[in-house]
Design a protein around this motif. Structure first.
Motif, PDB file in Angstrom:
ATOM      1  N   VAL A   5     -15.525  32.067 -31.363  1.00 21.62           N
ATOM      2  CA  VAL A   5     -15.371  33.207 -32.269  1.00 21.62           C
ATOM      3  C   VAL A   5     -16.624  34.070 -32.205  1.00 21.62           C
ATOM      4  CG1 VAL A   5     -13.791  32.039 -33.858  1.00 21.62           C
ATOM      5  CG2 VAL A   5     -16.246  31.956 -34.302  1.00 21.62           C
ATOM      6  N   HIS A   6     -16.443  35.362 -32.448  1.00 20.29           N
ATOM      7  CA  HIS A   6     -17.530  36.327 -32.542  1.00 20.29           C
ATOM      8  C   HIS A   6     -17.569  36.866 -33.961  1.00 20.29           C
ATOM      9  CE1 HIS A   6     -18.466  37.069 -28.218  1.00 20.29           C
ATOM     10  NE2 HIS A   6     -17.248  36.583 -28.070  1.00 20.29           N
ATOM     11  N   LEU A   7     -18.756  37.007 -34.509  1.00 21.91           N
ATOM     12  CA  LEU A   7     -18.933  37.554 -35.850  1.00 21.91           C
ATOM     13  C   LEU A   7     -19.988  38.649 -35.797  1.00 21.91           C
ATOM     14  CD1 LEU A   7     -19.627  34.120 -37.586  1.00 21.91           C
ATOM     15  CD2 LEU A   7     -17.408  35.163 -37.335  1.00 21.91           C
ATOM     16  N   LEU A   8     -19.777  39.720 -36.525  1.00 23.55           N
ATOM     17  CA  LEU A   8     -20.800  40.727 -36.745  1.00 23.55           C
ATOM     18  C   LEU A   8     -21.016  40.764 -38.249  1.00 23.55           C
ATOM     19  CD1 LEU A   8     -22.687  42.978 -35.790  1.00 23.55           C
ATOM     20  CD2 LEU A   8     -20.758  44.566 -36.006  1.00 23.55           C
ATOM     21  N   ILE A   9     -22.220  40.417 -38.671  1.00 29.63           N
ATOM     22  CA  ILE A   9     -22.511  40.251 -40.092  1.00 29.63           C
ATOM     23  C   ILE A   9     -23.659  41.147 -40.503  1.00 29.63           C
ATOM     24  CG2 ILE A   9     -23.260  38.613 -41.860  1.00 29.63           C
ATOM     25  CD1 ILE A   9     -21.851  36.430 -40.234  1.00 29.63           C
ATOM     26  N   ASN A  10     -23.463  41.829 -41.626  1.00 30.28           N
ATOM     27  CA  ASN A  10     -24.517  42.603 -42.261  1.00 30.28           C
ATOM     28  C   ASN A  10     -25.059  41.721 -43.382  1.00 30.28           C
ATOM     29  OD1 ASN A  10     -26.163  44.508 -43.420  1.00 30.28           O
ATOM     30  ND2 ASN A  10     -24.515  45.831 -44.120  1.00 30.28           N
ATOM     31  N   TYR A  11     -26.338  41.381 -43.318  1.00 27.57           N
ATOM     32  CA  TYR A  11     -26.901  40.451 -44.298  1.00 27.57           C
ATOM     33  C   TYR A  11     -28.204  41.027 -44.870  1.00 27.57           C
ATOM     34  CZ  TYR A  11     -30.141  39.048 -40.614  1.00 27.57           C
ATOM     35  OH  TYR A  11     -31.108  39.043 -39.649  1.00 27.57           O
ATOM     36  N   PRO A  12     -28.544  40.638 -46.107  1.00 26.16           N
ATOM     37  CA  PRO A  12     -29.781  41.135 -46.714  1.00 26.16           C
ATOM     38  C   PRO A  12     -31.007  40.432 -46.121  1.00 26.16           C
ATOM     39  CG  PRO A  12     -28.616  39.715 -48.256  1.00 26.16           C
ATOM     40  CD  PRO A  12     -27.746  39.850 -47.037  1.00 26.16           C
ATOM     41  N   PRO A  13     -32.155  41.091 -46.136  1.00 28.35           N
ATOM     42  CA  PRO A  13     -33.371  40.509 -45.543  1.00 28.35           C
ATOM     43  C   PRO A  13     -33.807  39.188 -46.182  1.00 28.35           C
ATOM     44  CG  PRO A  13     -33.701  42.828 -46.044  1.00 28.35           C
ATOM     45  CD  PRO A  13     -32.363  42.447 -46.602  1.00 28.35           C
ATOM     46  N   LYS A  14     -33.386  38.941 -47.416  1.00 29.55           N
ATOM     47  CA  LYS A  14     -33.796  37.698 -48.088  1.00 29.55           C
ATOM     48  C   LYS A  14     -33.077  36.464 -47.539  1.00 29.55           C
ATOM     49  CE  LYS A  14     -30.459  38.076 -51.842  1.00 29.55           C
ATOM     50  NZ  LYS A  14     -30.269  38.226 -53.271  1.00 29.55           N
TER      51      LYS A  14
END
Length: 122
Positions: free
Chosen positions: A49-58
């Motif tokens: 599977v491929h995932l593109l995730i936007n995550y916070p710096p923390k």
């Protein structure tokens, strides 16, 4: 911050079908919400599977990856009992390794297009 993740099944066994990938996406989306992250793109083939995730710096990517691989793997194995052979895969869904790449330099549209072009099984 954005990260492109790829998780491969144990021994690269082709276990996923469309129904399993859809359920996997639902579970992963929930895990992302728990981290205040957003699953921007998801797709896969029979063995990864491929995932593109936007995550916070923390958020530490290593902790995010551990949660994304652990919880969904248990749920998929429970809900789709008999779909993969636990004797061959030794009770694991994912290979212990993974691919992760920061998406700071590449335009996100290119990464999303790459993920969308995966040959999802029927």
């Amino acid at each position: 911050m954005h990260v492109h993740l790829v998780f491969v099944t144990k021994y690269r066994r082709g276990v996923f079908n469309d129904e399993m990938l859809t359920r996997c996406e639902e579970i992963i989306r929930k895990v992302c919400e728990d981290f205040e992250a957003e699953l921007k793109e998801f797709n896969g083939e029979r063995d990864h599977v491929h995932l593109l995730i936007n995550y916070p710096p923390k958020v530490a990517v290593s902790k995010l990856v551990n949660s994304l691989k652990g919880g969904p793997a248990r749920r998929i194995r429970q809900e789709f009992t008999g779909r993969n052979n636990p004797a061959i895969m030794h009770g694991h869904l994912w290979s212990p390794s993974h691919f992760s790449a920061s998406c700071g330099g590449a335009p996100l549209a290119i990464v999303r297009q790459y993920i969308e072009q995966q040959k999802r099984p029927l």
